[in-house]
Design a protein around this motif. Structure first.
Motif, PDB file in Angstrom:
ATOM      1  N   GLY A  46      38.678  48.604  46.448  1.00 28.54           N
ATOM      2  CA  GLY A  46      39.861  47.818  46.880  1.00 28.54           C
ATOM      3  C   GLY A  46      39.702  46.489  45.703  1.00 28.54           C
ATOM      4  O   GLY A  46      40.282  45.515  45.922  1.00 28.54           O
ATOM      5  N   LEU A  47      38.530  46.569  44.925  1.00 31.23           N
ATOM      6  CA  LEU A  47      38.812  45.446  43.885  1.00 31.23           C
ATOM      7  C   LEU A  47      40.143  45.441  42.987  1.00 31.23           C
ATOM      8  O   LEU A  47      40.697  46.596  43.040  1.00 31.23           O
ATOM      9  N   THR A  48      40.313  44.424  42.657  1.00 31.12           N
ATOM     10  CA  THR A  48      41.530  44.359  41.607  1.00 31.12           C
ATOM     11  C   THR A  48      41.133  44.686  40.312  1.00 31.12           C
ATOM     12  O   THR A  48      39.795  44.618  40.062  1.00 31.12           O
ATOM     13  N   GLN A  49      42.039  44.766  39.403  1.00 33.15           N
ATOM     14  CA  GLN A  49      41.515  45.194  37.960  1.00 33.15           C
ATOM     15  C   GLN A  49      40.834  43.995  37.397  1.00 33.15           C
ATOM     16  O   GLN A  49      39.727  44.343  36.869  1.00 33.15           O
ATOM     17  N   ARG A  50      41.309  42.870  37.532  1.00 35.96           N
ATOM     18  CA  ARG A  50      40.597  41.629  37.068  1.00 35.96           C
ATOM     19  C   ARG A  50      39.134  41.446  37.730  1.00 35.96           C
ATOM     20  O   ARG A  50      38.343  41.032  36.883  1.00 35.96           O
ATOM     21  N   GLU A  51      38.966  41.705  39.040  1.00 33.61           N
ATOM     22  CA  GLU A  51      37.584  41.654  39.312  1.00 33.61           C
ATOM     23  C   GLU A  51      36.788  42.738  38.894  1.00 33.61           C
ATOM     24  O   GLU A  51      35.443  42.404  38.772  1.00 33.61           O
ATOM     25  N   LEU A  52      37.244  43.968  38.698  1.00 39.57           N
ATOM     26  CA  LEU A  52      36.597  45.088  38.134  1.00 39.57           C
ATOM     27  C   LEU A  52      36.103  44.638  36.704  1.00 39.57           C
ATOM     28  O   LEU A  52      34.944  44.814  36.277  1.00 39.57           O
ATOM     29  N   ALA A  53      37.078  44.060  35.861  1.00 43.53           N
ATOM     30  CA  ALA A  53      36.807  43.749  34.471  1.00 43.53           C
ATOM     31  C   ALA A  53      35.748  42.687  34.404  1.00 43.53           C
ATOM     32  O   ALA A  53      34.758  42.829  33.645  1.00 43.53           O
ATOM     33  N   SER A  54      35.970  41.869  35.397  1.00 39.74           N
ATOM     34  CA  SER A  54      34.812  40.561  35.232  1.00 39.74           C
ATOM     35  C   SER A  54      33.331  41.275  35.615  1.00 39.74           C
ATOM     36  O   SER A  54      32.456  40.902  34.979  1.00 39.74           O
ATOM     37  N   LEU A  55      33.304  42.167  36.769  1.00 40.66           N
ATOM     38  CA  LEU A  55      32.054  42.654  37.072  1.00 40.66           C
ATOM     39  C   LEU A  55      31.591  43.510  35.989  1.00 40.66           C
ATOM     40  O   LEU A  55      30.263  43.628  35.628  1.00 40.66           O
TER      41      LEU A  55
END
Length: 141
Positions: A46-55
């Motif tokens: 359920g992460l957004t692409q932006r959240e995953l990129a940051s992670l």
């Protein structure tokens, strides 16, 4: 010894990833793809692409290419975000979950082989050292 430390860490990391990559080759995914899947699972579906990129500490355009290929392989799906029409939430498909189960079993077997003969106390100490190094790295920002 201190001057050898970063090189020793890098060598172990490269070797470990190379061995895991070899054991996952038959699954048809590159290291970048399976690493993305691991981050998605660890970060929570359920992460957004932006959240995953940051992670993952990578740029969004790089991640988009990886997600496109994972989606084409049927391992993930992008779903609309109810709160933001522009955002997409990332989820594992049934095939993606099965893939992650297989990856987990293979990674656990390799981990046991790589850590053979090392007492838990020493592993615990090494983890503490790595956490401290990461704390120090965060101060450098």
């Amino acid at each position: 010894m201190r001057d050898q430390f970063p090189f020793a860490v890098a060598r172990v990391t490269r070797r470990w990833r190379k061995l895991l990559d070899e054991r996952l080759k038959d699954l048809g995914v590159t290291q970048a793809r399976w690493t993305t899947m691991v981050y998605l699972r660890e970060g929570g579906e359920g992460l957004t692409q932006r959240e995953l990129a940051s992670l993952m500490a990578i740029e969004n355009p790089t991640l988009v290419r990886l997600l496109d290929s994972l989606e084409q392989q049927g391992l993930i799906e992008r779903r609309p975000c109810p709160n933001d029409r522009r955002a997409r939430r990332l989820h594992l498909t049934d095939n993606g979950r099965a893939f992650m189960e297989d990856l987990t079993v293979r990674a656990a077997k390799l981990r046991e082989e790589m850590l053979e003969g090392i007492p838990d106390k020493e592993i615990e100490c090494a983890i503490k050292v790595f956490h401290k190094i990461m704390e120090n790295a965060e101060k450098q920002k």
